[in-house]
Design a protein around this motif. Structure first.
Motif, PDB file in Angstrom:
ATOM      1  N   ALA A 169      97.201 -17.697  61.688  1.00 40.07           N
ATOM      2  CA  ALA A 169      97.442 -18.688  62.736  1.00 40.07           C
ATOM      3  C   ALA A 169      98.654 -19.552  62.409  1.00 40.07           C
ATOM      4  N   ILE A 170      98.810 -19.912  61.146  1.00 37.98           N
ATOM      5  CA  ILE A 170      99.969 -20.718  60.737  1.00 37.98           C
ATOM      6  C   ILE A 170     101.258 -19.976  61.054  1.00 37.98           C
ATOM      7  N   ILE A 171     101.324 -18.704  60.678  1.00 37.79           N
ATOM      8  CA  ILE A 171     102.526 -17.911  60.946  1.00 37.79           C
ATOM      9  C   ILE A 171     102.734 -17.760  62.449  1.00 37.79           C
ATOM     10  N   HIS A 172     101.646 -17.476  63.166  1.00 35.00           N
ATOM     11  CA  HIS A 172     101.713 -17.297  64.617  1.00 35.00           C
ATOM     12  C   HIS A 172     102.328 -18.520  65.295  1.00 35.00           C
ATOM     13  N   PHE A 173     101.869 -19.698  64.917  1.00 34.68           N
ATOM     14  CA  PHE A 173     102.367 -20.914  65.571  1.00 34.68           C
ATOM     15  C   PHE A 173     103.703 -21.378  64.987  1.00 34.68           C
ATOM     16  N   TYR A 174     103.966 -21.034  63.760  1.00 30.39           N
ATOM     17  CA  TYR A 174     105.305 -21.311  63.217  1.00 30.39           C
ATOM     18  C   TYR A 174     106.359 -20.583  64.047  1.00 30.39           C
ATOM     19  N   LEU A 175     106.067 -19.342  64.416  1.00 29.40           N
ATOM     20  CA  LEU A 175     107.000 -18.564  65.226  1.00 29.40           C
ATOM     21  C   LEU A 175     107.189 -19.171  66.613  1.00 29.40           C
ATOM     22  N   GLN A 176     106.245 -20.005  67.050  1.00 29.77           N
ATOM     23  CA  GLN A 176     106.358 -20.681  68.340  1.00 29.77           C
ATOM     24  C   GLN A 176     107.028 -22.052  68.223  1.00 29.77           C
ATOM     25  N   LEU A 183      90.655 -26.281  53.482  1.00 33.14           N
ATOM     26  CA  LEU A 183      91.096 -24.901  53.341  1.00 33.14           C
ATOM     27  C   LEU A 183      92.394 -24.678  54.124  1.00 33.14           C
ATOM     28  N   ALA A 184      92.471 -25.250  55.317  1.00 37.49           N
ATOM     29  CA  ALA A 184      93.682 -25.137  56.131  1.00 37.49           C
ATOM     30  C   ALA A 184      94.862 -25.810  55.437  1.00 37.49           C
ATOM     31  N   ALA A 185      94.612 -26.977  54.842  1.00 36.31           N
ATOM     32  CA  ALA A 185      95.680 -27.676  54.131  1.00 36.31           C
ATOM     33  C   ALA A 185      96.216 -26.829  52.973  1.00 36.31           C
ATOM     34  N   GLU A 186      95.315 -26.162  52.266  1.00 37.80           N
ATOM     35  CA  GLU A 186      95.738 -25.298  51.153  1.00 37.80           C
ATOM     36  C   GLU A 186      96.569 -24.125  51.653  1.00 37.80           C
ATOM     37  N   GLU A 187      96.196 -23.578  52.811  1.00 33.23           N
ATOM     38  CA  GLU A 187      96.956 -22.461  53.369  1.00 33.23           C
ATOM     39  C   GLU A 187      98.340 -22.917  53.850  1.00 33.23           C
ATOM     40  N   VAL A 188      98.437 -24.142  54.364  1.00 32.46           N
ATOM     41  CA  VAL A 188      99.747 -24.670  54.752  1.00 32.46           C
ATOM     42  C   VAL A 188     100.648 -24.791  53.526  1.00 32.46           C
ATOM     43  N   LEU A 189     100.097 -25.270  52.427  1.00 27.19           N
ATOM     44  CA  LEU A 189     100.890 -25.391  51.201  1.00 27.19           C
ATOM     45  C   LEU A 189     101.354 -24.022  50.710  1.00 27.19           C
ATOM     46  N   LYS A 190     100.521 -22.997  50.862  1.00 20.73           N
ATOM     47  CA  LYS A 190     100.933 -21.637  50.501  1.00 20.73           C
ATOM     48  C   LYS A 190     102.073 -21.170  51.400  1.00 20.73           C
ATOM     49  N   ALA A 191     101.959 -21.483  52.698  1.00 23.59           N
ATOM     50  CA  ALA A 191     102.988 -21.063  53.653  1.00 23.59           C
ATOM     51  C   ALA A 191     104.331 -21.720  53.377  1.00 23.59           C
ATOM     52  N   LYS A 192     104.313 -22.910  52.773  1.00 19.00           N
ATOM     53  CA  LYS A 192     105.551 -23.616  52.454  1.00 19.00           C
ATOM     54  C   LYS A 192     106.406 -22.840  51.456  1.00 19.00           C
ATOM     55  N   GLU A 193     105.788 -21.916  50.726  1.00 16.76           N
ATOM     56  CA  GLU A 193     106.537 -21.124  49.750  1.00 16.76           C
ATOM     57  C   GLU A 193     107.577 -20.253  50.431  1.00 16.76           C
ATOM     58  N   TYR A 194     107.277 -19.762  51.653  1.00 19.82           N
ATOM     59  CA  TYR A 194     108.256 -18.940  52.361  1.00 19.82           C
ATOM     60  C   TYR A 194     108.784 -19.594  53.629  1.00 19.82           C
ATOM     61  N   TYR A 195     108.206 -20.730  54.015  1.00 19.28           N
ATOM     62  CA  TYR A 195     108.742 -21.535  55.121  1.00 19.28           C
ATOM     63  C   TYR A 195     108.958 -22.959  54.604  1.00 19.28           C
ATOM     64  N   SER A 206      98.500 -11.673  66.332  1.00 16.80           N
ATOM     65  CA  SER A 206      99.435 -11.292  67.394  1.00 16.80           C
ATOM     66  C   SER A 206     100.423 -10.282  66.844  1.00 16.80           C
ATOM     67  N   TYR A 207     101.054  -9.526  67.748  1.00 15.85           N
ATOM     68  CA  TYR A 207     102.070  -8.551  67.326  1.00 15.85           C
ATOM     69  C   TYR A 207     103.227  -9.256  66.626  1.00 15.85           C
ATOM     70  N   GLU A 208     103.673 -10.385  67.183  1.00 18.84           N
ATOM     71  CA  GLU A 208     104.795 -11.110  66.599  1.00 18.84           C
ATOM     72  C   GLU A 208     104.473 -11.565  65.179  1.00 18.84           C
ATOM     73  N   GLN A 209     103.222 -12.018  64.981  1.00 14.79           N
ATOM     74  CA  GLN A 209     102.827 -12.448  63.640  1.00 14.79           C
ATOM     75  C   GLN A 209     102.736 -11.257  62.685  1.00 14.79           C
ATOM     76  N   ALA A 210     102.341 -10.099  63.201  1.00 10.37           N
ATOM     77  CA  ALA A 210     102.286  -8.894  62.366  1.00 10.37           C
ATOM     78  C   ALA A 210     103.674  -8.518  61.867  1.00 10.37           C
ATOM     79  N   VAL A 211     104.664  -8.550  62.766  1.00 13.45           N
ATOM     80  CA  VAL A 211     106.038  -8.231  62.371  1.00 13.45           C
ATOM     81  C   VAL A 211     106.535  -9.226  61.333  1.00 13.45           C
ATOM     82  N   GLU A 212     106.204 -10.511  61.546  1.00 10.83           N
ATOM     83  CA  GLU A 212     106.632 -11.545  60.598  1.00 10.83           C
ATOM     84  C   GLU A 212     105.967 -11.342  59.242  1.00 10.83           C
ATOM     85  N   SER A 213     104.715 -10.909  59.231  1.00 11.67           N
ATOM     86  CA  SER A 213     104.026 -10.651  57.969  1.00 11.67           C
ATOM     87  C   SER A 213     104.728  -9.565  57.170  1.00 11.67           C
TER      88      SER A 213
END
Length: 322
Positions: free
Chosen positions: A33-40, A56-68, A189-196
């Motif tokens: 979901a983080i990646i999906h909405f980041y792309l938006q 748990l969501a906060a921890e996942e956001v911190l993980k996402a910061k590594e590549y965003y 979403s397809y867009e999030q799959a490509v981003e992954s």
């Protein structure tokens, strides 16, 4: 709506004992979901820092910061000392999250009745999207938050009952001939799959068989790389091809762009064929027609095929590096 609110998303959800899926699956959903909405365009993510989905969501956001790196985590704390009511493990997680957060907003110096609801109001009032895990039971803080969001016309992306969908992609590899692997990406979403795929560095799918997002399940040998890539079974979405060879080692092409890659590869192959045939003819002092199989003029005679294949491989490698 101000610009910050337009790109701000808030999380809301139950404690883990009310969530019906495992922590690993929930983490994968949140990350998707983080990646999906980041792309938006969303860049600021709000967490109310409650035990359960919030942390748990906060921890996942911190993980996402590594590549965003432009992602921001804002922790919205209902009152000072919130963590003092938590167990030892969650308290340590709480402090770790705060240490990595970009902003810490404490709404009250002390606890008071209704402070959690005021925290939930803040989340909704300062965001334009809510990602929730809400089991549709009309009670509790998440119900209050979701109802409030709906009243304000704010969209709620509910993780409850949602499963990551499989999107299918192909990886083409230049070996002695061309081979193609089919692999699947679990995403919202397809867009999030490509981003992954992009975030995984487009590594060989065989290196990713234990990754939670990617798993390969078939391999086939191809005569040429222009074998059609079908969107069938992918909900009508066009697939992408990951073309691996010396000149395209890190490139990913959509179906539309694959034509460009194919034209480039075909040009290289045509030139390599001409050079190989000339080298073979010069070496054997024969006309090119004399190299052909009499029963099948479209192929080289068996006596010359192995030598020709060796030349062709060498020229393909040299030309691909240019």
């Amino acid at each position: 709506m101000n610009d910050n609110k337009k790109k701000t998303l808030a999380f809301s959800g139950h404690r883990m004992n009310r969530i019906r899926i495992g922590k690993e699956e929930l983490s994968a959903l949140i990350q998707a979901a983080i990646i999906h909405f980041y792309l938006q365009g969303y860049r600021i993510f709000l967490s109310g820092m409650a035990e359960g989905l919030d942390m748990l969501a906060a921890e996942e956001v911190l993980k996402a910061k590594e590549y965003y790196p432009d992602i921001k985590l804002h922790c919205i704390i209902p009152f000072k000392g919130q963590a003092n009511r938590m167990g030892t493990e969650d308290k340590a997680r709480y402090e770790s999250i705060l240490s990595g957060a970009d902003n810490e907003i404490c709404l009250s110096e002390k606890y008071y009745e209704g402070c959690f609801l005021r925290r939930n109001d803040y989340l909704v009032e300062n965001s334009s999207q809510v990602v929730a895990y809400y089991d549709n039971v009309p009670q509790g803080g998440t119900h209050y938050t979701v109802r409030n969001a709906h009243k304000r016309g704010i969209e709620v992306f509910n993780l409850f009952g949602r499963e990551l969908e499989y999107h299918h992609f192909y990886q083409d590899e230049l070996l002695m001939g061309w081979g193609r692997s089919l692999f699947n990406v679990r995403a919202v979403s397809y867009e999030q799959a490509v981003e992954s795929i992009r975030l995984l560095g487009f590594r060989d799918v065989y290196e990713l068989d234990e990754h939670p997002l990617v798993a390969y399940d078939s391999f086939e040998y191809l005569l040429e790389t222009n074998t059609p890539v079908s969107p069938e079974g992918n909900k009508g979405q066009a697939t992408i091809e990951y073309l691996k060879c010396d000149s395209l080692k890190t490139a990913v092409f959509s179906n539309a762009d694959t034509r460009i890659a194919e034209e480039s590869q075909n040009t290289i192959r045509e030139l390599a064929c001409l050079l190989s045939e000339k080298k073979l003819a010069d070496e054997l002092d024969m006309l090119p027609s004399g190299l052909r199989d009499k029963n099948n003029p479209g192929k080289y005679a068996e006596a010359y095929q192995e030598k020709y294949d060796g030349y062709l491989k060498n020229y393909m490698e040299l030309l691909s590096k240019l």
